[in-house]
Structures are given as C-alpha cells and as structure tokens.
Design a protein around this motif. Structure first.
Motif, PDB file in Angstrom:
ATOM      1  N   SER A  19      -0.798  13.836   4.028  1.00  0.00           N
ATOM      2  CA  SER A  19      -1.783  14.861   3.685  1.00  0.00           C
ATOM      3  C   SER A  19      -2.374  14.633   2.301  1.00  0.00           C
ATOM      4  O   SER A  19      -3.510  15.024   2.024  1.00  0.00           O
ATOM      5  N   ARG A  20      -1.628  14.001   1.422  1.00  0.00           N
ATOM      6  CA  ARG A  20      -2.118  13.643   0.084  1.00  0.00           C
ATOM      7  C   ARG A  20      -1.313  12.450  -0.413  1.00  0.00           C
ATOM      8  O   ARG A  20      -0.185  12.202   0.033  1.00  0.00           O
ATOM      9  N   LEU A  21      -1.896  11.718  -1.316  1.00  0.00           N
ATOM     10  CA  LEU A  21      -1.230  10.552  -1.891  1.00  0.00           C
ATOM     11  C   LEU A  21      -0.443  10.962  -3.136  1.00  0.00           C
ATOM     12  O   LEU A  21      -0.881  11.834  -3.901  1.00  0.00           O
ATOM     13  N   PRO A  22       0.707  10.358  -3.353  1.00  0.00           N
ATOM     14  CA  PRO A  22       1.531  10.747  -4.512  1.00  0.00           C
ATOM     15  C   PRO A  22       0.912  10.273  -5.828  1.00  0.00           C
ATOM     16  O   PRO A  22       0.125   9.319  -5.856  1.00  0.00           O
ATOM     17  N   ARG A  23       1.295  10.942  -6.903  1.00  0.00           N
ATOM     18  CA  ARG A  23       0.877  10.535  -8.245  1.00  0.00           C
ATOM     19  C   ARG A  23       2.045   9.840  -8.922  1.00  0.00           C
ATOM     20  O   ARG A  23       3.089  10.449  -9.163  1.00  0.00           O
ATOM     21  N   VAL A  24       1.857   8.578  -9.203  1.00  0.00           N
ATOM     22  CA  VAL A  24       2.898   7.768  -9.835  1.00  0.00           C
ATOM     23  C   VAL A  24       2.308   7.155 -11.098  1.00  0.00           C
ATOM     24  O   VAL A  24       1.185   6.614 -11.078  1.00  0.00           O
ATOM     25  N   SER A  25       3.045   7.228 -12.174  1.00  0.00           N
ATOM     26  CA  SER A  25       2.569   6.693 -13.445  1.00  0.00           C
ATOM     27  C   SER A  25       2.340   5.188 -13.337  1.00  0.00           C
ATOM     28  O   SER A  25       3.172   4.448 -12.811  1.00  0.00           O
ATOM     29  N   GLY A  26       1.192   4.736 -13.844  1.00  0.00           N
ATOM     30  CA  GLY A  26       0.885   3.312 -13.883  1.00  0.00           C
ATOM     31  C   GLY A  26       0.074   2.804 -12.715  1.00  0.00           C
ATOM     32  O   GLY A  26      -0.306   1.625 -12.704  1.00  0.00           O
ATOM     33  N   VAL A  27      -0.226   3.658 -11.731  1.00  0.00           N
ATOM     34  CA  VAL A  27      -0.991   3.196 -10.578  1.00  0.00           C
ATOM     35  C   VAL A  27      -1.847   4.344 -10.050  1.00  0.00           C
ATOM     36  O   VAL A  27      -1.447   5.508 -10.093  1.00  0.00           O
ATOM     37  N   GLN A  28      -3.043   4.009  -9.604  1.00  0.00           N
ATOM     38  CA  GLN A  28      -3.956   4.963  -8.975  1.00  0.00           C
ATOM     39  C   GLN A  28      -4.135   4.564  -7.514  1.00  0.00           C
ATOM     40  O   GLN A  28      -4.314   3.376  -7.201  1.00  0.00           O
ATOM     41  N   LEU A  29      -4.132   5.551  -6.613  1.00  0.00           N
ATOM     42  CA  LEU A  29      -4.182   5.290  -5.178  1.00  0.00           C
ATOM     43  C   LEU A  29      -5.405   5.949  -4.543  1.00  0.00           C
ATOM     44  O   LEU A  29      -5.866   7.005  -4.992  1.00  0.00           O
ATOM     45  N   ALA A  30      -5.906   5.321  -3.513  1.00  0.00           N
ATOM     46  CA  ALA A  30      -6.991   5.893  -2.696  1.00  0.00           C
ATOM     47  C   ALA A  30      -6.863   5.318  -1.297  1.00  0.00           C
ATOM     48  O   ALA A  30      -6.467   4.154  -1.127  1.00  0.00           O
ATOM     49  N   ALA A  31      -7.166   6.129  -0.294  1.00  0.00           N
ATOM     50  CA  ALA A  31      -7.050   5.690   1.103  1.00  0.00           C
ATOM     51  C   ALA A  31      -8.283   6.134   1.871  1.00  0.00           C
ATOM     52  O   ALA A  31      -8.835   7.215   1.630  1.00  0.00           O
ATOM     53  N   ARG A  32      -8.700   5.295   2.813  1.00  0.00           N
ATOM     54  CA  ARG A  32      -9.796   5.613   3.721  1.00  0.00           C
ATOM     55  C   ARG A  32      -9.321   5.323   5.143  1.00  0.00           C
ATOM     56  O   ARG A  32      -8.800   4.245   5.424  1.00  0.00           O
ATOM     57  N   HIS A  33      -9.516   6.300   6.023  1.00  0.00           N
ATOM     58  CA  HIS A  33      -9.040   6.162   7.398  1.00  0.00           C
ATOM     59  C   HIS A  33     -10.080   6.718   8.362  1.00  0.00           C
ATOM     60  O   HIS A  33     -10.644   7.785   8.128  1.00  0.00           O
ATOM     61  N   ARG A  34     -10.362   5.971   9.415  1.00  0.00           N
ATOM     62  CA  ARG A  34     -11.255   6.417  10.474  1.00  0.00           C
ATOM     63  C   ARG A  34     -10.562   6.185  11.809  1.00  0.00           C
ATOM     64  O   ARG A  34     -10.087   5.087  12.085  1.00  0.00           O
ATOM     65  N   THR A  35     -10.511   7.231  12.630  1.00  0.00           N
ATOM     66  CA  THR A  35      -9.896   7.112  13.945  1.00  0.00           C
ATOM     67  C   THR A  35     -10.942   6.671  14.953  1.00  0.00           C
ATOM     68  O   THR A  35     -12.062   7.199  14.968  1.00  0.00           O
ATOM     69  N   GLY A  36     -10.604   5.708  15.804  1.00  0.00           N
ATOM     70  CA  GLY A  36     -11.516   5.242  16.834  1.00  0.00           C
ATOM     71  C   GLY A  36     -11.785   6.321  17.865  1.00  0.00           C
ATOM     72  O   GLY A  36     -11.095   7.340  17.941  1.00  0.00           O
ATOM     73  N   PRO A  37     -12.819   6.139  18.704  1.00  0.00           N
ATOM     74  CA  PRO A  37     -13.186   7.181  19.678  1.00  0.00           C
ATOM     75  C   PRO A  37     -12.093   7.484  20.689  1.00  0.00           C
ATOM     76  O   PRO A  37     -12.039   8.579  21.229  1.00  0.00           O
TER      77      PRO A  37
END
Length: 500
Positions: A275-293
């Motif tokens: 539901s959300r990405l964790p916050r960890v010192s020293g790294v930044q995170l981002a995610a992109r997801h698309r579900t097929g039809p």
C-alpha cells in the motif's frame, strides 16, 4: 400473338410505419403476390405444321444474327413507387450495417459511448448531444460524455433540476420517461423549468430528442441529442435511431461487464501489493505498476530488514486471471517471510521460495529477483531466478547488472544460482522491472532491452534526483501511447531505488 394480361397488382396505400417494420421479402409478398398461372396463360413450346420446335435445325442453316437486347422498361406509376421504397430500405439497411460495424469495433466503454453519440447525431440530424451512463443496479461506473459540449457545458446542464431534463426522467423512471422523449421547441414549452430555459439559451440549443439505453430489463443510461433550432426527427429517423440504440445498448452492456471485471481484478491486485513504500535512510523508492486487462501475476515488494537493511523484490507468476493473482499473493507473502529470516543471503531466500513452490504448486512456475540492500554502504547483493537483470542509471554510467543465467522457479528439481554484488555510487538509481515492460513494446527481446537502455540513458539531469520522475520518463519513452494503450496484455512493474 396472344395478349397475356398481367396478374400483378400493386397496392400503394400502405402506411409508412408498416413499410418500416416489414422486411424486403414481406414487401414483395404484399406488393406483388404470386399466383398460379391460368391454363391459357401457361407457356407452351410453339409448333409449326406439326413439327416439334425442339428438333435442332439443320447444320447448314445460318445462325440468326445476334440482336441487341432491348433496354429495360422504365418503371412508371406504382412500379416506380415500389422501386423507390425498396431502394430506401436497402439504403437504410446499409447505413445501419456500417454504423453497427463501427460500434462493434470499439473495445472500451468511453470509445463506445462517443461512437454512439456520433452515429446517433447523424441519424436524427442533430449537431450536439450527451450520453449519461448510470446503471440501475448501482454498481457503476457512472459517467457523462458529451458531443460538441465541453466540461463547462456539461457542468451547466447538470445544474438543471434532474426531473426537468429528459435523461433525468428516463433514469429516475418518472412519468413520460418510459420511451423516447421529444421536445421540438423547448423555449415555447409551458411549465419549462426556469433554470432549464436559462441553460438552453446560454448553450444555444432549442430542441432535444432523448432515447433510453436498456439491455433487456436492465437500464444502463440515456442518450440526448440537441438541436440548434426548433426541430424533431422524422418518423423514419426515429425508427432507424431506435434500431441502432437497441443494438448499441447490448454492446454497451457487454463492455460494462468487461469494465467491471477489469476494475475488480485491478483492485484485487493492488490490495495484494504494498500500500506504501517504506522510508529507509539513505535510499529513495518509487514504484509504477499497471495491471493487464486480464489480470496478471507481476508483483514487487520493498520491506525494511534488521540492521537498517532493505529488501527489494520483483517477480512474475505464469498465467493470468484470478488464479495467477492469487498465486502472486501467496508467493509475495512467502518471500517476505523468508527475507526477514535470512534476507542477507538472497540465494537462500530464493531457494526456500522455489522449494515451497515445487511442493505446493508443482504445475506453476515463476521468475523472481531479490536484492539485499545496505543503504549506508550503497551495497547491493542480489540473486535472480530467470528474471531480467537490473539497470543502473547514473551520471557516469547506464548499464545492466551482470547476473548469472538461471532457470525460473519451479522449472528444475533444485534451484540454486550464485549471487552478485553491486556497489552503487551516490545519486545512482537502480531499476528493477518485470518482462511485461519489454513485451508491451511489441519489439523482439533484444530490441526491447536496447529501448530500455536508451530510455534510461536519456533521463534528463534535472529529474535524476527523483526516482518517481525517472520511472515515469522511462515508461513514457518506451511506451509512447501510455501503459494502458500499448500493445500487449502483460502487467508492468517498475521499481526504482535511488541511493544518496
């Protein structure tokens, strides 16, 4: 010569409504009934002086010179009227066939609604219109789409009391809303709602014609076409529009059910992912997801581990549909447990996962990649099972990580492959992804990898500090039509980790 009287009579006083409701064959039966020929009118082979005409002529007889066929007689009177009516029916059938063919080629609900408005405006002779989709079962989706009307215009129309609008009477089941609703001169109507009169004058329409959209007993919505001047469709136009709208409603019902199924699959898939990405010192995170039809089994994960470490994972389960989505959820949950217990050894994590998959779901295979990250040291230890190699994007390099070749999970009796260590520089971003990103391009695998490398290398320097912007740039570059419009049915997963 015998004077053979004609036995065909043409009835020309049939009402126009009956003409529109009968088929071409029925018209022939009514207008030109076939009767048995009289005995005196039955054709007989002619005889001359007792000689049968069927005896072939002598070989030396000169063949008769070919005669120019006479031009067909020009129909007059009742015959011309019948021919004109038949030509009109053929023209109407051709028009309906072309319009329904265009509608059948639409694959999404918004496209089908827009095509319905365009075809209906041509049939009833209106320039503008709107369609309100509001299924009676309350399950949605509810939407309003306009033709020749902007968002502001639709907003003005929505300020009119619903009971005063023809689509409101249809959707709410009010008196007079059971069928078509024609308002040939709005401004001249007595008792018209003042707000409706004001909006009509502001938008410049003076008449309307509305039809319900219903599939069987299920009400889907209503379509309304607007005239710039006082007018209403003729009887023939109403008949054609009614036939077209009945077909369109069935097509919309199929697309509506498909849209609901896709929405359910997307919701279920999203609920099984972080539901959300964790916050960890020293790294930044981002995610992109698309579900097929059809719903697929691609997934990603990011979880904090002991000693300020971080676990990153991406994977893909074979198959599509609810079964693949459920298997993806089980696999991701199992990997999280193994990562917490022995995450510093990615090979052990994937080995345990492979053993679980082989024992519980022997008919299924999956690919996976797990990375154990130490952000303070910018050190990554990773292992992959039949998965695509990560891509490192930085100021000085854009390159794929050299991982060992290994089979997917569940393909061998015992899986094991050596891990790989990687040290990222400050400001570099590591991209983890699934093969759906490559397949969506429609290119061969080697060319798709080249496109991914070029897209990552072309990330502007101004946005390299933001992993989300980097991921968006890669998606836009690889899939110019967007993740949803690109070819292919696979899911897309792109996980970006930028090290500080």
């Amino acid at each position: 010569m015998l004077d053979i009287p004609s036995r065909v009579r043409v009835h020309v006083e049939t009402p126009l409504a009956a003409q529109n409701d009968m088929g071409v064959c029925d018209a022939f039966e009514q207008y030109a009934p076939v009767r048995e020929p009289d005995a005196m009118n039955a054709p007989h082979p002619s005889k001359v002086a007792g000689i049968d005409a069927t005896v072939p002529s002598p070989a030396h007889t000169v063949a008769p010179a070919p005669t120019t066929p006479a031009a067909p007689p020009v129909p007059t009177g009742a015959g011309a009227l019948l021919q004109d009516r038949l030509a009109g029916w053929v023209s109407d059938l051709t028009t309906l066939h072309e319009l329904t063919e265009r509608l059948a080629r639409t694959a999404t609900l918004p496209d089908a609604l827009r095509e319905l408005l365009r075809a209906g405006s041509a049939l009833v002779g209106a320039r503008r219109g709107l369609v309100v989709l509001e299924p009676a079962d309350g399950l949605g989706p509810d939407t309003t789409i306009g033709l020749g009307l902007g968002r502001a215009d639709l907003g003005h129309i929505e300020t009119v009391p619903r009971s005063s609008m023809p689509y409101g009477r249809i959707l709410d089941g009010l008196p007079g809303g059971e069928g078509e609703i024609a308002q040939p001169d709005l401004l001249a109507e007595d008792g018209l709602d003042p707000r409706h009169r004001e909006v009509a004058a502001r938008l410049g329409y003076a008449a309307s014609y509305a039809l319900p959209l219903a599939s069987g007993a299920d009400r889907l919505g209503a379509a309304v076409w607007l005239y710039d001047e006082p007018a209403e469709p003729a009887e023939r136009q109403r008949h054609l529009a009614g036939l077209y709208v009945r077909y369109a409603a069935e097509h919309l019902a199929r697309l509506l059910e498909l849209e609901r199924t896709r929405a359910r699959m997307t919701t279920m898939t999203e609920e099984l992912l972080p539901s959300r990405l964790p916050r960890v010192s020293g790294v930044q995170l981002a995610a992109r997801h698309r579900t097929g039809p059809r719903g697929g089994g691609d997934w990603y994960d990011a979880l904090p581990l002991p000693d300020a470490a971080l676990g990153l994972a991406v994977g893909s389960v074979t198959g599509s549909g609810p079964s693949a989505v459920a298997a993806m959820g089980r696999l991701r949950a199992s990997l999280r447990a193994y990562a917490v217990m022995e995450g510093e050894d990615p090979v052990a994590v994937l080995s345990d996962l492979e053993l679980l998959l082989r024992l519980t779901e022997p008919a299924r295979s999956a690919t996976a990649l797990f990375a154990y990250c130490e952000p303070a040291l910018r050190k990554i230890t990773l292992a992959g099972a039949g998965h695509c190699p990560p891509l490192v994007v930085g100021e000085r390099r854009t390159e794929f990580v050299e991982t060992s070749v290994s089979a997917p999970l569940g393909m061998l009796a015992c899986w094991e492959a050596p891990s790989v260590e990687l040290e990222a520089e400050a400001g570099e971003t590591v991209l983890l992804y699934t093969d759906g990103l490559l397949h969506r391009t429609g290119d061969p695998v080697d060319r798709a990898f080249a496109r991914l490398h070029a897209a990552a290398a072309g990330v502007p320097r101004s946005i390299r500090h933001d992993p989300g912007a980097v991921a968006d740039h890669v998606l836009r570059t690889m899939l110019p039509g967007g993740p949803d419009a690109a070819d292919g049915t696979e899911d897309i997963v792109l996980l970006a980790a930028r090290f500080e």
